[in-house]
Write a protein that holds these residues in place. Structure first.
Motif, PDB file in Angstrom:
ATOM      1  N   LEU A 197       0.930  -1.208  -0.134  1.00  0.00           N
ATOM      2  CA  LEU A 197       0.075   0.135   0.056  1.00  0.00           C
ATOM      3  C   LEU A 197       0.769   1.354   0.041  1.00  0.00           C
ATOM      4  CD1 LEU A 197      -2.769  -0.982   2.630  1.00  0.00           C
ATOM      5  CD2 LEU A 197      -2.954  -0.968   0.286  1.00  0.00           C
ATOM      6  N   PRO A 198       0.409   2.272  -0.585  1.00  0.00           N
ATOM      7  CA  PRO A 198       1.027   3.540  -0.616  1.00  0.00           C
ATOM      8  C   PRO A 198       1.087   4.260   0.751  1.00  0.00           C
ATOM      9  CG  PRO A 198      -0.969   4.004  -1.793  1.00  0.00           C
ATOM     10  CD  PRO A 198      -0.757   2.291  -1.480  1.00  0.00           C
ATOM     11  N   VAL A 199       2.053   4.991   1.128  1.00  0.00           N
ATOM     12  CA  VAL A 199       2.035   5.812   2.413  1.00  0.00           C
ATOM     13  C   VAL A 199       1.759   7.258   2.070  1.00  0.00           C
ATOM     14  CG1 VAL A 199       3.315   6.450   4.295  1.00  0.00           C
ATOM     15  CG2 VAL A 199       3.760   4.063   3.344  1.00  0.00           C
ATOM     16  N   PRO A 200       0.741   7.755   2.680  1.00  0.00           N
ATOM     17  CA  PRO A 200      -0.025   7.187   3.935  1.00  0.00           C
ATOM     18  C   PRO A 200      -0.992   6.157   3.317  1.00  0.00           C
ATOM     19  CG  PRO A 200      -0.225   9.724   3.669  1.00  0.00           C
ATOM     20  CD  PRO A 200       0.473   9.138   2.410  1.00  0.00           C
ATOM     21  N   VAL A 201      -1.147   5.078   4.183  1.00  0.00           N
ATOM     22  CA  VAL A 201      -2.117   4.165   3.743  1.00  0.00           C
ATOM     23  C   VAL A 201      -3.542   4.567   3.613  1.00  0.00           C
ATOM     24  CG1 VAL A 201      -0.538   2.246   4.765  1.00  0.00           C
ATOM     25  CG2 VAL A 201      -2.595   3.386   6.114  1.00  0.00           C
ATOM     26  N   PRO A 202      -4.486   3.748   2.784  1.00  0.00           N
ATOM     27  CA  PRO A 202      -5.921   4.384   2.616  1.00  0.00           C
ATOM     28  C   PRO A 202      -6.739   4.586   4.177  1.00  0.00           C
ATOM     29  CG  PRO A 202      -5.278   2.716   0.986  1.00  0.00           C
ATOM     30  CD  PRO A 202      -4.055   2.728   2.088  1.00  0.00           C
ATOM     31  N   ALA A 203      -6.619   3.800   4.958  1.00  0.00           N
ATOM     32  CA  ALA A 203      -7.185   3.920   6.263  1.00  0.00           C
ATOM     33  C   ALA A 203      -6.884   5.375   7.005  1.00  0.00           C
ATOM     34  CB  ALA A 203      -7.159   2.822   7.174  1.00  0.00           C
ATOM     35  N   VAL A 204      -5.579   5.715   6.927  1.00  0.00           N
ATOM     36  CA  VAL A 204      -5.062   6.841   7.565  1.00  0.00           C
ATOM     37  C   VAL A 204      -5.667   8.181   6.684  1.00  0.00           C
ATOM     38  CG1 VAL A 204      -3.213   8.167   7.782  1.00  0.00           C
ATOM     39  CG2 VAL A 204      -2.965   6.058   8.646  1.00  0.00           C
ATOM     40  N   LEU A 205      -5.538   7.996   5.390  1.00  0.00           N
ATOM     41  CA  LEU A 205      -6.265   9.291   4.573  1.00  0.00           C
ATOM     42  C   LEU A 205      -7.649   9.428   4.901  1.00  0.00           C
ATOM     43  CD1 LEU A 205      -4.134   9.249   1.075  1.00  0.00           C
ATOM     44  CD2 LEU A 205      -4.268  11.020   3.005  1.00  0.00           C
ATOM     45  N   ASN A 206      -8.291   8.141   4.968  1.00  0.00           N
ATOM     46  CA  ASN A 206      -9.653   8.121   5.224  1.00  0.00           C
ATOM     47  C   ASN A 206     -10.221   9.044   6.435  1.00  0.00           C
ATOM     48  OD1 ASN A 206     -10.209   7.202   2.749  1.00  0.00           O
ATOM     49  ND2 ASN A 206     -10.540   5.039   3.493  1.00  0.00           N
ATOM     50  N   ILE A 207      -9.246   8.566   7.588  1.00  0.00           N
ATOM     51  CA  ILE A 207      -9.584   9.129   8.935  1.00  0.00           C
ATOM     52  C   ILE A 207      -9.375  10.659   8.628  1.00  0.00           C
ATOM     53  CG2 ILE A 207      -8.558   9.201  11.390  1.00  0.00           C
ATOM     54  CD1 ILE A 207      -8.192   6.122  10.923  1.00  0.00           C
ATOM     55  N   ALA A 208      -8.054  11.012   8.042  1.00  0.00           N
ATOM     56  CA  ALA A 208      -7.686  12.354   8.086  1.00  0.00           C
ATOM     57  C   ALA A 208      -8.824  13.299   7.215  1.00  0.00           C
ATOM     58  CB  ALA A 208      -6.550  12.727   7.381  1.00  0.00           C
ATOM     59  N   GLU A 209      -9.528  12.612   6.371  1.00  0.00           N
ATOM     60  CA  GLU A 209     -10.674  13.128   5.639  1.00  0.00           C
ATOM     61  C   GLU A 209     -11.695  13.272   6.428  1.00  0.00           C
ATOM     62  OE1 GLU A 209     -13.296  12.173   1.772  1.00  0.00           O
ATOM     63  OE2 GLU A 209     -11.473  11.467   1.884  1.00  0.00           O
ATOM     64  N   MET A 210     -12.222  12.362   7.168  1.00  0.00           N
ATOM     65  CA  MET A 210     -13.472  12.291   7.727  1.00  0.00           C
ATOM     66  C   MET A 210     -13.325  13.357   8.941  1.00  0.00           C
ATOM     67  SD  MET A 210     -14.600   8.212   8.016  1.00  0.00           S
ATOM     68  CE  MET A 210     -13.110   7.897   9.078  1.00  0.00           C
ATOM     69  N   CYS A 211     -12.361  13.310   9.564  1.00  0.00           N
ATOM     70  CA  CYS A 211     -11.988  13.978  10.945  1.00  0.00           C
ATOM     71  C   CYS A 211     -11.343  15.142  11.010  1.00  0.00           C
ATOM     72  CB  CYS A 211     -11.727  12.934  12.027  1.00  0.00           C
ATOM     73  SG  CYS A 211     -12.433  11.481  12.109  1.00  0.00           S
ATOM     74  N   ASN A 212     -10.818  15.861   9.875  1.00  0.00           N
ATOM     75  CA  ASN A 212      -9.890  16.800   9.603  1.00  0.00           C
ATOM     76  C   ASN A 212      -8.704  16.920  10.401  1.00  0.00           C
ATOM     77  OD1 ASN A 212     -12.146  18.355   7.899  1.00  0.00           O
ATOM     78  ND2 ASN A 212     -13.184  18.628   9.784  1.00  0.00           N
ATOM     79  N   LEU A 213      -8.179  15.705  10.292  1.00  0.00           N
ATOM     80  CA  LEU A 213      -6.785  15.576  10.855  1.00  0.00           C
ATOM     81  C   LEU A 213      -5.819  16.420  10.000  1.00  0.00           C
ATOM     82  CD1 LEU A 213      -6.047  12.150  11.868  1.00  0.00           C
ATOM     83  CD2 LEU A 213      -6.700  13.935  13.391  1.00  0.00           C
ATOM     84  N   PRO A 214      -4.824  17.329  10.861  1.00  0.00           N
ATOM     85  CA  PRO A 214      -4.150  17.959  10.165  1.00  0.00           C
ATOM     86  C   PRO A 214      -2.941  17.269   9.890  1.00  0.00           C
ATOM     87  CG  PRO A 214      -3.738  18.501  12.570  1.00  0.00           C
ATOM     88  CD  PRO A 214      -5.093  17.248  12.345  1.00  0.00           C
ATOM     89  N   LEU A 215      -2.613  16.412   8.642  1.00  0.00           N
ATOM     90  CA  LEU A 215      -1.672  15.692   8.102  1.00  0.00           C
ATOM     91  C   LEU A 215      -0.301  16.413   7.415  1.00  0.00           C
ATOM     92  CD1 LEU A 215      -1.484  12.546   8.746  1.00  0.00           C
ATOM     93  CD2 LEU A 215      -2.466  12.416   6.327  1.00  0.00           C
ATOM     94  N   SER A 216       0.650  16.059   7.665  1.00  0.00           N
ATOM     95  CA  SER A 216       1.565  17.105   7.012  1.00  0.00           C
ATOM     96  C   SER A 216       2.621  15.634   6.419  1.00  0.00           C
ATOM     97  CB  SER A 216       2.615  17.598   8.064  1.00  0.00           C
ATOM     98  OG  SER A 216       3.648  18.109   7.501  1.00  0.00           O
ATOM     99  N   ILE A 217       2.698  15.645   5.172  1.00  0.00           N
ATOM    100  CA  ILE A 217       3.394  14.723   4.486  1.00  0.00           C
ATOM    101  C   ILE A 217       5.087  15.092   4.354  1.00  0.00           C
ATOM    102  CG2 ILE A 217       3.822  13.308   2.385  1.00  0.00           C
ATOM    103  CD1 ILE A 217       1.197  12.711   3.922  1.00  0.00           C
TER     104      ILE A 217
END
Length: 271
Positions: A197-217
């Protein structure tokens, strides 16, 4: 008001979170009592001190028996061989004799386990919320209804232990607000139960999208943010804005297991 600042510059995972909260002063005996209610003999926990880049940190380790080992901390399995003479891709890395004896639980199964434990209502509610966020993210990734998802990553006993432990420790510290300005993640690919799977993995991206997590690549190679860590952050975060001036009251340092280019340390700072 007890305000917690989670500094996720090296990402976040379930075990890092538990370790940081224990280092802040969460009651170890209360945690051990809570986990003793999980009627599964495939695991044991170990709490110790380790050094990351020379810094003393708490380490929380869920040790699985051979039949349930998932290679979650095996860098060569996850990312491919580190030997310069070999290909550095997970696709060309050696394959372990990966046991297939994991129990695939759904969300209802996990909630039944949590509801059977001798823990506070707040800890129970938080653990169920974390798992629900995780299940919703996996359901999106696999295009299934949430009650149809039977997944190894979340159903595995180490995820159950990490999340229950994090919820119990968080509740014990009586934290009211949680500030998470950003959660740093790496790049590349990682091997999981379903393949590469690519990083970020799909579940992490989905959580960030659903919950407005401030993800920094970041430019660092590797998976620094696990779905369990992201789900915990999403469940407790109340703000992304850190005050211009802070007065630290106490700091807890939680060690990560994976040996990335950037040392895995989660700092939990009570303000």
């Amino acid at each position: 008001m007890n305000t917690l600042y989670l500094e996720c510059n090296s990402g976040i995972s379930g075990d890092m979170t538990v370790a940081a909260l224990l280092d802040l002063g969460a009651d170890r005996q209360k945690l051990e009592k809570a986990l003793s209610g999980i009627k599964d003999e495939s695991f044991r926990i170990e709490i110790s001190r380790v050094k990351k880049s020379g810094i003393d940190c708490c380490d929380f380790n869920v040790i699985l028996d051979e039949a349930h080992e998932n290679h979650d901390h095996d860098m060569e399995y996850l990312y491919g061989p580190s030997d310069p003479g070999k290909t550095g891709s997970p696709e060309d890395g050696h394959h372990h004799n990966h046991h297939q004896h994991h129990t695939h639980r759904n969300l209802k199964d996990i909630i039944n386990i949590i509801e059977s434990l001798d823990i506070s209502d707040k800890a129970r509610g938080l653990a169920i919320r974390i798992f629900t966020i995780l299940a919703e993210a996996e359901a999106r990734a696999h295009n299934m209804a949430i009650n149809e998802v039977h997944f190894h990553e979340v159903g595995a006993i180490d995820s159950i232990v990490d999340i229950v432990a994090a919820a119990v420790c968080f509740d014990d510290l009586s934290i009211d607000e949680v500030i998470i300005p950003r959660i740093c993640e790496g790049t590349g690919s990682v091997r999981c139960q379903h393949g590469l799977l690519p990083v970020p993995v799909p579940a992490v991206l989905n959580i960030a999208e659903m919950c407005n997590l401030p993800l920094s690549i970041t430019e660092h190679k590797g998976e620094y943010v696990t779905p369990t860590g992201a789900a915990f952050a999403a469940a407790v975060m109340t703000s992304t804005k850190l005050p211009e001036v802070i007065i630290p009251k106490k700091t807890g340092l939680g060690a990560g297991k994976r040996e990335h280019e950037k040392p895995g340390i989660l700092r939990a700072i009570l303000l």
